[in-house]
Motif scaffolding. Structure first.
Motif, PDB file in Angstrom:
ATOM      1  N   ARG A  96      62.028 -26.747 -40.075  1.00  0.00           N
ATOM      2  CA  ARG A  96      63.305 -26.868 -39.370  1.00  0.00           C
ATOM      3  C   ARG A  96      64.437 -27.286 -40.298  1.00  0.00           C
ATOM      4  NH1 ARG A  96      64.058 -24.757 -34.316  1.00  0.00           N
ATOM      5  NH2 ARG A  96      62.328 -25.235 -32.911  1.00  0.00           N
ATOM      6  N   GLY A  97      64.109 -27.846 -41.450  1.00  0.00           N
ATOM      7  CA  GLY A  97      65.122 -28.437 -42.309  1.00  0.00           C
ATOM      8  C   GLY A  97      66.097 -27.439 -42.893  1.00  0.00           C
ATOM      9  N   ARG A  98      67.372 -27.868 -42.929  1.00  0.00           N
ATOM     10  CA  ARG A  98      68.408 -27.047 -43.541  1.00  0.00           C
ATOM     11  C   ARG A  98      69.228 -27.831 -44.554  1.00  0.00           C
ATOM     12  NH1 ARG A  98      69.422 -22.167 -41.364  1.00  0.00           N
ATOM     13  NH2 ARG A  98      68.283 -21.617 -39.463  1.00  0.00           N
ATOM     14  N   THR A  99      68.963 -29.118 -44.684  1.00  0.00           N
ATOM     15  CA  THR A  99      69.624 -29.955 -45.692  1.00  0.00           C
ATOM     16  C   THR A  99      68.546 -30.697 -46.467  1.00  0.00           C
ATOM     17  OG1 THR A  99      69.818 -31.904 -44.289  1.00  0.00           O
ATOM     18  CG2 THR A  99      71.606 -30.286 -44.152  1.00  0.00           C
ATOM     19  N   SER A 100      68.969 -31.329 -47.574  1.00  0.00           N
ATOM     20  CA  SER A 100      67.986 -32.059 -48.380  1.00  0.00           C
ATOM     21  C   SER A 100      67.361 -33.199 -47.592  1.00  0.00           C
ATOM     22  CB  SER A 100      68.649 -32.615 -49.654  1.00  0.00           C
ATOM     23  OG  SER A 100      69.750 -33.449 -49.321  1.00  0.00           O
ATOM     24  N   ALA A 101      68.135 -33.798 -46.653  1.00  0.00           N
ATOM     25  CA  ALA A 101      67.597 -34.894 -45.850  1.00  0.00           C
ATOM     26  C   ALA A 101      66.589 -34.393 -44.827  1.00  0.00           C
ATOM     27  CB  ALA A 101      68.729 -35.643 -45.152  1.00  0.00           C
ATOM     28  N   THR A 102      66.931 -33.288 -44.108  1.00  0.00           N
ATOM     29  CA  THR A 102      66.036 -32.802 -43.062  1.00  0.00           C
ATOM     30  C   THR A 102      64.815 -32.081 -43.621  1.00  0.00           C
ATOM     31  OG1 THR A 102      67.392 -30.790 -42.865  1.00  0.00           O
ATOM     32  CG2 THR A 102      67.881 -32.610 -41.357  1.00  0.00           C
ATOM     33  N   VAL A 103      64.887 -31.694 -44.886  1.00  0.00           N
ATOM     34  CA  VAL A 103      63.699 -31.154 -45.549  1.00  0.00           C
ATOM     35  C   VAL A 103      62.879 -32.290 -46.174  1.00  0.00           C
ATOM     36  CG1 VAL A 103      62.877 -29.747 -47.475  1.00  0.00           C
ATOM     37  CG2 VAL A 103      64.697 -28.883 -46.004  1.00  0.00           C
ATOM     38  N   GLY A 104      63.584 -33.241 -46.818  1.00  0.00           N
ATOM     39  CA  GLY A 104      62.891 -34.289 -47.556  1.00  0.00           C
ATOM     40  C   GLY A 104      62.196 -35.306 -46.685  1.00  0.00           C
ATOM     41  N   ALA A 105      62.821 -35.687 -45.540  1.00  0.00           N
ATOM     42  CA  ALA A 105      62.229 -36.743 -44.711  1.00  0.00           C
ATOM     43  C   ALA A 105      60.881 -36.340 -44.127  1.00  0.00           C
ATOM     44  CB  ALA A 105      63.211 -37.145 -43.607  1.00  0.00           C
ATOM     45  N   PRO A 106      60.748 -35.176 -43.470  1.00  0.00           N
ATOM     46  CA  PRO A 106      59.418 -34.801 -42.971  1.00  0.00           C
ATOM     47  C   PRO A 106      58.399 -34.627 -44.090  1.00  0.00           C
ATOM     48  CG  PRO A 106      61.117 -33.429 -41.988  1.00  0.00           C
ATOM     49  CD  PRO A 106      61.770 -34.191 -43.078  1.00  0.00           C
ATOM     50  N   ARG A 107      58.884 -34.075 -45.198  1.00  0.00           N
ATOM     51  CA  ARG A 107      57.961 -33.870 -46.308  1.00  0.00           C
ATOM     52  C   ARG A 107      57.461 -35.209 -46.852  1.00  0.00           C
ATOM     53  NH1 ARG A 107      54.495 -30.006 -47.528  1.00  0.00           N
ATOM     54  NH2 ARG A 107      53.802 -30.219 -49.682  1.00  0.00           N
ATOM     55  N   ALA A 108      58.354 -36.206 -46.950  1.00  0.00           N
ATOM     56  CA  ALA A 108      57.964 -37.523 -47.442  1.00  0.00           C
ATOM     57  C   ALA A 108      56.939 -38.166 -46.514  1.00  0.00           C
ATOM     58  CB  ALA A 108      59.199 -38.414 -47.575  1.00  0.00           C
ATOM     59  N   GLY A 109      57.198 -38.087 -45.199  1.00  0.00           N
ATOM     60  CA  GLY A 109      56.254 -38.665 -44.249  1.00  0.00           C
ATOM     61  C   GLY A 109      54.911 -37.987 -44.292  1.00  0.00           C
ATOM     62  N   ALA A 110      54.925 -36.651 -44.358  1.00  0.00           N
ATOM     63  CA  ALA A 110      53.668 -35.906 -44.392  1.00  0.00           C
ATOM     64  C   ALA A 110      52.875 -36.205 -45.649  1.00  0.00           C
ATOM     65  CB  ALA A 110      53.956 -34.411 -44.294  1.00  0.00           C
ATOM     66  N   GLN A 111      53.552 -36.266 -46.790  1.00  0.00           N
ATOM     67  CA  GLN A 111      52.866 -36.524 -48.044  1.00  0.00           C
ATOM     68  C   GLN A 111      52.326 -37.958 -48.108  1.00  0.00           C
ATOM     69  OE1 GLN A 111      52.564 -34.220 -51.123  1.00  0.00           O
ATOM     70  NE2 GLN A 111      52.414 -33.182 -49.161  1.00  0.00           N
ATOM     71  N   THR A 112      53.088 -38.907 -47.580  1.00  0.00           N
ATOM     72  CA  THR A 112      52.612 -40.297 -47.566  1.00  0.00           C
ATOM     73  C   THR A 112      51.334 -40.416 -46.757  1.00  0.00           C
ATOM     74  OG1 THR A 112      54.875 -41.110 -47.795  1.00  0.00           O
ATOM     75  CG2 THR A 112      53.228 -42.670 -46.992  1.00  0.00           C
ATOM     76  N   ALA A 113      51.298 -39.722 -45.611  1.00  0.00           N
ATOM     77  CA  ALA A 113      50.124 -39.822 -44.736  1.00  0.00           C
ATOM     78  C   ALA A 113      48.951 -39.013 -45.264  1.00  0.00           C
ATOM     79  CB  ALA A 113      50.496 -39.357 -43.331  1.00  0.00           C
ATOM     80  N   SER A 114      49.172 -37.713 -45.520  1.00  0.00           N
ATOM     81  CA  SER A 114      48.037 -36.849 -45.883  1.00  0.00           C
ATOM     82  C   SER A 114      47.642 -36.978 -47.345  1.00  0.00           C
ATOM     83  CB  SER A 114      48.371 -35.390 -45.555  1.00  0.00           C
ATOM     84  OG  SER A 114      49.528 -34.972 -46.257  1.00  0.00           O
ATOM     85  N   ALA A 115      48.644 -36.923 -48.264  1.00  0.00           N
ATOM     86  CA  ALA A 115      48.311 -37.041 -49.687  1.00  0.00           C
ATOM     87  C   ALA A 115      48.065 -38.491 -50.080  1.00  0.00           C
ATOM     88  CB  ALA A 115      49.442 -36.458 -50.538  1.00  0.00           C
ATOM     89  N   GLY A 116      48.645 -39.451 -49.315  1.00  0.00           N
ATOM     90  CA  GLY A 116      48.431 -40.856 -49.612  1.00  0.00           C
ATOM     91  C   GLY A 116      47.170 -41.378 -48.951  1.00  0.00           C
ATOM     92  N   PHE A 117      47.266 -41.707 -47.660  1.00  0.00           N
ATOM     93  CA  PHE A 117      46.111 -42.257 -46.942  1.00  0.00           C
ATOM     94  C   PHE A 117      44.955 -41.260 -46.867  1.00  0.00           C
ATOM     95  CE2 PHE A 117      49.585 -44.894 -45.498  1.00  0.00           C
ATOM     96  CZ  PHE A 117      49.026 -46.154 -45.509  1.00  0.00           C
TER      97      PHE A 117
END
Length: 972
Positions: A96-117
């Motif tokens: 859904r993202g069209r700006t660096s914020a709307t692309v970066g925020a979901p990606r950060a959350g997803a990576q923290t959860a799946s790639a982190g935990f």
């Protein structure tokens, strides 16, 4: 996969975790491929994309450290499963993202959860599912599945983006990720942490099932960076990966931008790289396991060579080759990565202890910080200035450097693996001793310790049983104090293992070791002089609950009633003996299980040493285990049940203390070979000095009576505040005489030397030097008149060689002092330097220091520094020398060898000497007369035998302990 089926857990862990990795790899490939699409569809520029990627990398690096610490303490299968499910749910909205914020925020959350935990515990899980020699195949299988994502991600993602759009593509991707997490929860069970590592180290099945205690955050870091292989890999990752991630991003942009291919076609090219990785992994797993069984270090040689060769790929991209060449290079790169990549993981899991394996693997991720902080910015600057070649050429150079460093780590691996195994062996020996009814408290196996490039302890084995007192003996520089520092964590061991009560503490921080009951009392004064006795003790309670502090302080004061009477005075006003008592009381405040005492009797009067011996016996009676470093073998034999004698960092003797008396080869072991110019080991002063004094006694007694007075004190007095340090002190020192000064700590001996040498001004009285009143002269003026003061700690320049130190001392004897003439090598200047060097060579030969001529002073033992210090005295050709405790801190055998050297200095220079000394055999052997002091006054001045037999001297100074009085020489 066939070989993995026969392992206890079979292929299920690899398959289930491999599916998770496959989908995660697909997700990463999809996001990378979507970069140009995000650029085209929204208000996002290249700098924003780079910012998002850098931010994500840094977030994951530091978040994963905390996740790794947690994963070493909790069950990892639920962490992986639920983290992956949550990551998939969050990542599904990325499209859904069209700006660096709307692309970066979901990606950060997803990576923290799946790639982190979800991802952080994954590789430590694999290591615990499979035996050590099968891990290469397991990691290769995972690498192949990971590469499968790389193969299909560009093609499938490209098709999805084209036909269903970004949103639906990432939604489907998120659902797949969550399903893979659910699969982990449903099919996997938690393995025993470190079971196969302990089995590989030789533990039985029941012992192997007992997991090691997790390490603290700080201990895990110390453990990681103590492993040589991991340090080298870390540096190699920093160097080789500094600009590679940024170059990889520009490669994604390079193909459509330079060659005009579509996103789907670009995906096809990168699928070629994934295919090469899959094929390389299919062969690489067996290669890694075969090499691990025979010569594991070769894995790193192969990987380093391959990484260096990848520089050719980056160089080729910079030259814009035909597309088919790029396809070939991508395949070769992928094949080499699959062939050797699993080996790095297999190597890492073998040299990181199982107790902190998850966090240790994440510490490697810190090597990506320079790439994120510096590499992306550096590559971007070069890209905007030179285009794509500006990004690719630095990657080629970095690949060569990283490859060389990776390859160099191969030679370190076997030693590191032995170190890890030593920890398992030590822990197993502790458990076996405990099960058999023997209470081993400390087990050291294969311990290496050093300072920078200077190794002090070599492959040392050392055990201590509960309740015993062990004396660590040996010559100076043998490694006694260094071993104590390694046990207490102050100096980290570079190899081997130290196990305390079944727990490996080799790399544990000092405060954590102290909290477990290992308390270190350092040599010398260990108090804060400006604080009161009470505050010093209160400061020592920092590890205790506040409600227990007062009770423990009172119990410690019970050991030393003299401190209770002075509890509110400043510690700096205490005598040396009282300060040593306070240090011991501070140690006891922490309620030690194992007490490490370094240099118990250093610089203390015999009566005080006798009191401390009684205190140690009282502490032992409380059940405290004690290791004591003591230079005097006589004192140590009085204290200890068992003796361990070290020489050059290795154990030369270990057994009951009484057996040491039957080992004259050990007792007389001394580094000061040839001291005194005789070219053979020095003998005890009773033989070497006593005979000399006996033959000259009559002549010297008559000569002294007629000799002129060279140094005289008349009515000297000095007070510090309200404390009278000296009062009405008068004496005469005659030409060529040796005058010994004895007395209890705090009696004013060192203050007297300070006054005589001009470092401190007298309140009243006069000092005469060779008929000249020097009372008002400063220290440098008195030195020029021939009065030389030498300090207790041999204040020499540690960065100079032995020869250079003597040349500095000979500076006053150099005839030509012009720096200009020396710079021009003027003939008279050269002759002057030659004479100085010849004089230095003569001194080196005379003192037996010739073989140490080019050693740095900082590398010498304390005994050799004492001898060199006396050489500096001889070089200065003084008239009067003041020596403050020349035997302090040196081994008993070296103290016994010091007597002939002192007499030689007197003969060669013709000087007179005053010597402060607590070693009675030494001072009585070399002195013509003794002065006994107490409370700032002179009690008696007479021949040594008369003074030492005086009842006042015995009561105030000597005490009744034979071992304390006779610190050198024979007790029998």
């Amino acid at each position: 996969m066939g070989e993995l089926r026969s392992t206890p857990y079979g292929v299920r862990p690899v398959l289930v975790l491999g599916v998770l990795i496959l989908i995660g790899s697909f997700d990463a490939g999809m996001f990378n491929l979507a970069g140009p699409e995000f650029l085209r569809r929204g208000n996002i520029n290249l700098s924003s994309i780079i910012s998002v990627l850098v931010g994500l990398r840094l977030l994951l690096i530091f978040t994963n450290l905390g996740v790794g610490w947690a994963a070493d303490r909790v069950r990892r299968v639920p962490m992986v499963g639920w983290g992956t499910i949550l990551g998939g749910a969050i990542g599904s909205i990325t499209g859904r993202g069209r700006t660096s914020a709307t692309v970066g925020a979901p990606r950060a959350g997803a990576q923290t959860a799946s790639a982190g935990f979800g991802g952080v515990p994954l590789y430590s899980l694999v290591a615990d599912y499979y035996p050590v020699l099968d891990r290469g195949r397991a990691f290769a299988a995972l690498n192949a599945l990971d590469s499968g994502g790389i193969v299909f991600a560009p093609l499938v993602a490209g098709a999805l983006f084209k036909y269903v759009g970004l949103f639906r593509s990432f939604l489907a991707d998120g659902v797949a990720i969550s399903l893979s997490g659910a699969l982990v929860l449903a099919l996997l069970r938690e393995p025993i942490r470190g079971y196969f590592d302990r089995k590989y180290a030789g533990a039985d099945d029941e012992s192997a099932k007992i997991p090691d205690a997790p390490q603290s955050f700080g201990e895990a870091f110390r453990t990681f960076f103590a492993v040589r292989t991991l340090r080298r890999i870390f540096v190699a990752r920093v160097a080789g990966g500094l600009v590679a991630p940024a170059a990889g991003l520009y490669l994604l942009l390079f193909l459509p931008d330079h060659y005009g291919i579509s996103i789907l076609a670009e995906g096809g090219y990168f699928s070629i790289a994934g295919l090469g990785t899959v094929l390389g992994s299919l062969y690489g797993g067996g290669l890694v396991d075969r090499l691990s069984a025979r010569e594991p270090g070769r894995v790193m040689y192969v990987y380093g060579a391959f990484l260096a060769l990848t520089s050719l790929s980056w160089a080729a991209y910079a030259l814009s080759p035909p597309l088919w060449v790029i396809g070939v290079l991508l395949f070769v790169f992928g094949f080499g990565s699959g062939l050797t990549g699993p080996g790095v993981n297999a190597i890492a899991t073998q040299v990181i202890p199982s107790a902190n394996r998850t966090q240790g693997l994440q510490v490697l991720g810190l090597s990506d910080v320079p790439a994120s902080v510096v590499g992306f910015g550096f590559s971007t600057v070069l890209f905007f200035k030179f285009g794509y070649p500006g990004a690719f050429w630095p990657a080629a150079a970095a690949a060569i450097i990283g490859g060389i460093l990776y390859a160099s780590s191969g030679s370190l691996f076997e030693l590191d693996r032995r170190t890890i195994m030593a920890g398992g062996v030590a822990a197993e020996e502790y458990r076996q001793a405990r099960d058999s009814g023997r209470a081993k408290m400390l087990v050291c196996r294969g311990v290496d310790v050093g300072y920078e490039s200077n190794q002090v302890i070599f492959n040392l084995d050392f055990d201590v049983e509960q309740g015993e007192v062990v004396a660590l003996l040996g010559t100076n520089g043998a490694g006694k104090s260094t071993l104590l520092r390694a046990i207490s964590g102050i100096t980290e061991a570079s190899g081997g293992s130290i196990v305390f009560e079944g727990r490996d503490i080799t790399h544990m921080p000092p405060h954590e070791i102290a909290a477990r009951g290992v308390v270190h009392m350092p040599g010398g004064r260990g108090v804060f002089p400006a604080m009161s006795v009470r505050d010093n003790l209160r400061l020592s309670t920092w590890l205790l609950p506040p409600d227990e502090a007062l009770e423990v302080m009172n119990r410690s004061l019970d050991l030393f009633p003299v401190l209770r009477d002075r509890v509110d005075v400043a510690a700096g006003t205490l005598s040396g003996g009282e300060q040593q008592m306070l240090s011991l009381a501070q140690a006891m405040v922490l309620r030690p299980k194992l007490l490490l005492i370094d240099e118990l009797s250093l610089g203390l009067a015999p009566a005080v040493v006798g009191m401390l011996i009684e205190a140690i016996e009282a502490i032992r009676a409380q059940g405290v285990t004690i290791i004591v470093v003591e230079q005097s073998i006589n004192v140590a034999l009085q204290l200890a049940h068992r003796a361990v004698f070290l020489e050059k960092g290795e154990v030369q003797f270990e057994g009951p203390s009484t057996d040491l008396l039957n080992r004259p080869d050990v007792l007389r072991s001394v580094f000061v070979q040839g001291a005194g110019g005789r070219g053979r080991p020095a003998t005890a002063p009773k033989a070497a000095v006593g005979a000399l004094v006996a033959t000259e006694e009559a002549r010297r007694t008559a000569a002294m009576a007629e000799a002129r007075v060279v140094l005289e004190a008349r009515g000297i007095a000095k007070a510090f505040g309200g404390v009278r340090a000296l009062e009405d002190v008068s004496f005469e020192l005659r030409d060529g005489a040796v005058l010994g000064i004895i007395g209890p700590n705090g009696s004013g001996k060192t203050t007297l030397f300070d006054l005589l040498s001009g470092l401190v001004s007298a309140d009243s009285g006069q000092v005469w030097l060779e008929g000249t009143d020097v009372t008002e002269l400063p220290a440098d003026a008195r030195a020029r008149l021939g009065l030389l003061r030498r300090f207790q700690d041999a204040r020499l320049y540690p960065s100079l060689t032995v020869e250079e130190t003597l040349l500095v001392a000979l500076e006053q004897q150099v005839a030509v002092k012009s720096a200009v003439l020396h710079g021009l090598s003027w003939p008279s200047a050269r002759r002057s330097e030659t004479r100085a060097r010849q004089r230095a060579a003569t001194l080196l030969e005379s003192l037996g220091l010739g073989r140490h001529q080019y050693k740095l002073v900082g590398e010498l033992s304390t005994g050799l520094r004492r001898i060199l210090d006396l050489g500096c005295v001889m070089a200065a050709e003084p008239h009067v020398v003041l020596l403050d405790e020349p035997s302090a801190g040196i081994a008993q055998a070296e103290a016994e060898a010091l007597g002939p050297v002192l007499l030689q200095v007197r003969r060669d220079t013709g000087c007179s000497m005053m010597i402060i000394e607590h070693d009675m055999p030494l001072i009585s052997a070399v002195s013509d007369q003794l002065i006994a002091m107490d409370q700032g006054r002179i009690l008696l001045q007479d021949r040594p035998d008369v003074v030492l037999a005086d009842s006042r001297v015995v009561a105030a100074y000597l005490g009744t302990s034979t071992a304390a009085t006779r610190r050198s020489g024979s007790l029998v």
